[in-house]
Write an enzyme that holds these catalytic residues in place. Structure first.
Site, PDB file in Angstrom:
ATOM      1  N   CYS A   1       0.727   8.305   0.416  1.00 49.58           N
ATOM      2  CA  CYS A   1       0.993   7.331  -0.657  1.00 49.58           C
ATOM      3  C   CYS A   1       0.036   6.038  -0.350  1.00 49.58           C
ATOM      4  CB  CYS A   1       2.425   7.079  -0.829  1.00 49.58           C
ATOM      5  SG  CYS A   1       3.404   6.741   0.987  1.00 49.58           S
ATOM      6  N   ASN A   2      -0.484   5.936   0.766  1.00 51.14           N
ATOM      7  CA  ASN A   2      -1.418   4.625   1.088  1.00 51.14           C
ATOM      8  C   ASN A   2      -2.654   5.152   1.046  1.00 51.14           C
ATOM      9  OD1 ASN A   2       0.474   2.684   0.882  1.00 51.14           O
ATOM     10  ND2 ASN A   2       1.162   3.039   2.955  1.00 51.14           N
TER      11      ASN A   2
ATOM     12  N   HIS B   1     -13.345   5.116  12.191  1.00 49.44           N
ATOM     13  CA  HIS B   1     -12.233   5.039  11.247  1.00 49.44           C
ATOM     14  C   HIS B   1     -11.147   6.171  11.344  1.00 49.44           C
ATOM     15  CE1 HIS B   1     -11.022   4.054   7.089  1.00 49.44           C
ATOM     16  NE2 HIS B   1     -10.661   5.406   6.979  1.00 49.44           N
TER      17      HIS B   1
ATOM     18  N   PRO C   1       4.721   4.714  12.475  1.00 52.55           N
ATOM     19  CA  PRO C   1       4.304   6.090  13.316  1.00 52.55           C
ATOM     20  C   PRO C   1       4.135   7.246  12.439  1.00 52.55           C
ATOM     21  CG  PRO C   1       6.681   5.662  13.220  1.00 52.55           C
ATOM     22  CD  PRO C   1       5.985   4.499  12.654  1.00 52.55           C
TER      23      PRO C   1
END
Lengths: 433, 268
Positions: free
Chosen positions: A54-55, A103, A119
């Site tokens: 979702c992010n 990254h 986590p």
């Protein structure tokens, strides 16, 4: 000779793209599998995996031209919801080479997360990699990248405190209880009133072994209902003061306009408890527990502001720890670069072996053809002889290749050996060839 | 030879104390490991020093005041290492080592004057000293843990967070350990002192002869007995017990000081 293929990451996350866009690109597993197969079928990418949470929506890949691969990947992702690449382009960041590796490590170690150190992201990256593996789109480079990333994330988790300190009010309460009590197993909890945060805190305490849980509420039926939900014991509201002596931790969150637990009540309870401490977690506003309770010996009372300031301090600490984690990940990137170089010589070694093995087999066949009367022994001797020659010839070039990859000039040697032995196509660093 | 070993041990302890205190504030655990290794190395040297001294002098190496303090330190370090290992009380050394070292400040000079001829004392005196010594070691630890308790308690009351806050063990653990060290130390102290009282007439002629060390020992014993009694009766836990542990330790220091600096019957 074609240019070496490049590792890249292209994506958007909670910082670069609004949720309105991210939600449209967040796809279910089957769709992603389909897209992976489609992308690798087009030939612009050697390897590809997609992380979709979702992010963040991110494409990890190896391609001759990362820019092209990125356009193709996001074009394909957007096409499901009718989003064109030109709309997405300003939201998408792209990094290549070592930066891409860094990254990837940062994402897996949760340094790039909205809640630093949370986590779940590691599991999500693992799932994404497993999906790419099962779709057959993850090759040796992504494999090396991910196994290194998982190891790096583990190091960050064990060697820094990025993920260790509580960053929610309910967890902060549990963390505090651990500073007071010698373990939470068998500690009795009293839950006064209902509320999302207090229930969550009680649940965390139960998860850590706290037992039994007493529940009280002005409305008796509500107390019973809550007690059922938590596997606890309902206590009539007028027994509140008496119950204080029985429990170690009190979680209060009623809507009462004034304190329902007074310092006098607590003083009496403490006398009955001899020297055992009593911990109050007061999540209610206005407060349910008289502030003077905190002044009593062996009683500790934390209200919502106290808990919030613990959370803030922990978040700051996580940020400080993130700096350490970053340094650690930078070391991992150096290690990964070394691993990638080793990977570069593997295809040359494989084709060198294959070439000599093919020659050997052909020559053995031919020789045996000329010896129709040869018995089992003769065949075995010829077989062993030819194998020994091949192995001895191979030894020096393979050692040289491995050394050169460690020394960082693998390309010169892979090219030279390909020329010498007439290997085709293996001078490229595409590890799949 | 034994003096050199003592110096090495003491130096290792001092460095370990510095590392342990540093580890309280630092972000990394490495310093704590350094402290642990130094403590262990120091303790091994210390053990060797005690044995070598015993062999060189041909008698039990705890008959003078300096030797006794040295052995109190030795036993306290052993207890500290054991507690840290068994109870996983990481920062214990940061509190213990400075306290233990404060005990041993005047030690090097005391140990260098070899005092070849120990005061003529019977076998019971040796047992008296040995028992008191073990008791004192446990009580030194009792003090260090009480300090940690008070610090932890203050932090929890003041709602402060910080590196030390994260490093200290839970309040209840500290309370439990203050009780444990007191219950270990007190019986040794009691039996040890009782033996001293019983054998005093033989050595001095009378128990009632004024001796500063004996007097302070009595005060110390009363304080620790009171703390333990209060604990058993129920209400003296936590902060109060910690204050008593500190009071007891102050008298303990005075007792040892009296033994070293005042000339009583115990000699030095």
């Amino acid at each position: 000779m074609p240019a070496p293929h490049t590792l890249f990451v292209a994506g958007m996350n909670h910082r670069t793209a609004p949720v309105a866009v991210r939600e449209q690109l967040a796809l279910e597993e089957e769709k992603i599998r389909e897209i992976l197969a489609d992308l690798s079928g087009r030939g612009v990418l050697d390897e590809v995996m997609i992380v979709s949470t979702c992010n963040r929506v991110e494409v990890y890949g190896v391609a001759p031209v990362p820019g092209e691969a990125r356009t193709a990947a996001f074009g394909r992702l957007g096409s499901h919801r009718g989003l064109a690449w030109r709309d997405l382009e300003p939201l998408v960041y792209t990094v290549t080479g070592d930066e891409a590796a860094l990254h990837a490590f940062r994402v897996a170690a949760s340094l790039d997360s909205m809640v630093l150190g949370e986590p779940q992201i590691l599991g999500q990256v693992k799932d994404a990699f497993a999906l790419a593996q099962s779709a057959g789109t993850a090759g040796p480079v992504l494999h090396a990248l991910m196994s290194q990333a998982f190891g790096a994330a583990k190091r960050v988790r064990t060697e820094t405190e990025v993920g260790r300190l509580a960053v929610s009010v309910s967890y902060a309460a549990v963390e505090l209880a651990r500073k007071i009590f010698d373990g939470l197993e068998g500690r009795a909890v009293l839950l006064v009133g209902a509320g999302e945060m207090s229930e969550l805190a009680a649940r965390h305490l139960v998860d850590q072994g706290a037992l039994p849980v007493y529940v009280t509420n002005r409305t008796w039926s509500r107390a019973q209902e809550l007690a059922r939900g938590l596997g606890g014991i309902a206590v009539p509201f007028d027994q509140l003061a008496a119950t204080l002596a029985l429990v170690d931790i009190v979680v209060a969150s009623t809507a009462a306009p004034e304190p329902i637990v007074t310092a006098d009540q607590v003083r009496t309870a403490l006398q009955a408890r001899r020297t055992r401490p009593l911990f109050f977690i007061d999540i209610a506003v206005p407060r349910n527990v008289e502030p003077a309770v905190n002044d009593l010996e062996n009683a500790f009372c934390y209200d919502i502001d106290d808990l919030r300031s613990v959370v803030e301090a922990n978040l700051k600490e996580r940020q400080r720890e993130a700096l350490r984690a970053q340094a650690l990940l930078e070391q991992e990137v150096v290690k990964f670069a070394g691993r990638l170089q080793q990977l570069e010589v593997v295809p040359t070694i494989v084709s060198l072996r294959e070439k000599l093995e093919a020659i050997r087999r052909a020559e053995v066949e031919r020789a045996l053809g000329r010896l129709p009367a040869a018995g089992e022994d003769t065949r075995r001797v010829i077989e062993a002889l030819s194998q020994a020659i091949v192995n001895k010839v191979l030894h020096a070039p393979i050692v040289k290749l491995k050394d050169s990859s460690r020394a960082g000039h693998a390309r010169r040697w892979t090219e030279m050996i390909s020329e010498l032995f007439g290997l085709r196509g293996s001078g490229r660093s595409d590890p799949r060839e | 030879m034994n003096a050199v070993l003592y110096d090495v041990a003491l130096t290792a302890y001092i460095l370990a104390a510095a590392a342990a205190i540093g580890s309280l504030f630092g972000r990394r655990d490495q310093l704590a490991w350094v402290a642990l290794l130094l403590t262990q190395a120091g303790w091994i040297c210390h053990t060797a020093a005690v044995i070598v001294r015993g062999v060189e002098l041909g008698r039990l190496p705890f008959m003078t005041m300096a030797e006794t303090i040295s052995l109190v330190i030795w036993a306290a370090i052993l207890l500290d290492l054991w507690l840290e290992r068994r109870q996983r009380i990481r920062p214990l050394s940061a509190f213990m080592l400075p306290v233990i070292l404060a005990l041993g400040l005047g030690l090097p000079t005391g140990l260098r004057s070899m005092a070849l001829e120990a005061p003529a004392r019977g076998g019971w005196i040796a047992v008296h000293v040995a028992l008191v010594l073990v008791g004192l070691a446990a009580l030194v630890l009792n003090f260090g843990i009480a300090l940690m308790y008070l610090l932890r308690e203050r932090q929890l009351k003041a709602k402060r967070t910080g590196t030390i806050y994260r490093r200290l063990p839970p309040l209840e653990t500290l309370d439990r350990l203050t009780v444990a060290t007191l219950t270990i130390g007190f019986p040794f102290l009691t039996v040890g002192l009782a033996l001293g009282v019983l054998s005093a007439p033989a050595a001095w002629g009378s128990v009632l002869t004024f001796d500063p060390l004996a007097l302070f020992s009595l005060v110390m014993w009363v304080i620790y007995a009171g703390t333990l009694l209060g604990r058993v009766m129920g209400q003296w836990g936590g902060r109060r017990a910690a204050y008593f542990a500190i009071a007891g330790f102050c008298v303990l220091l005075a007792t040892l000081g009296a033994g070293v600096f005042l000339h009583g019957r115990h000699g030095s």
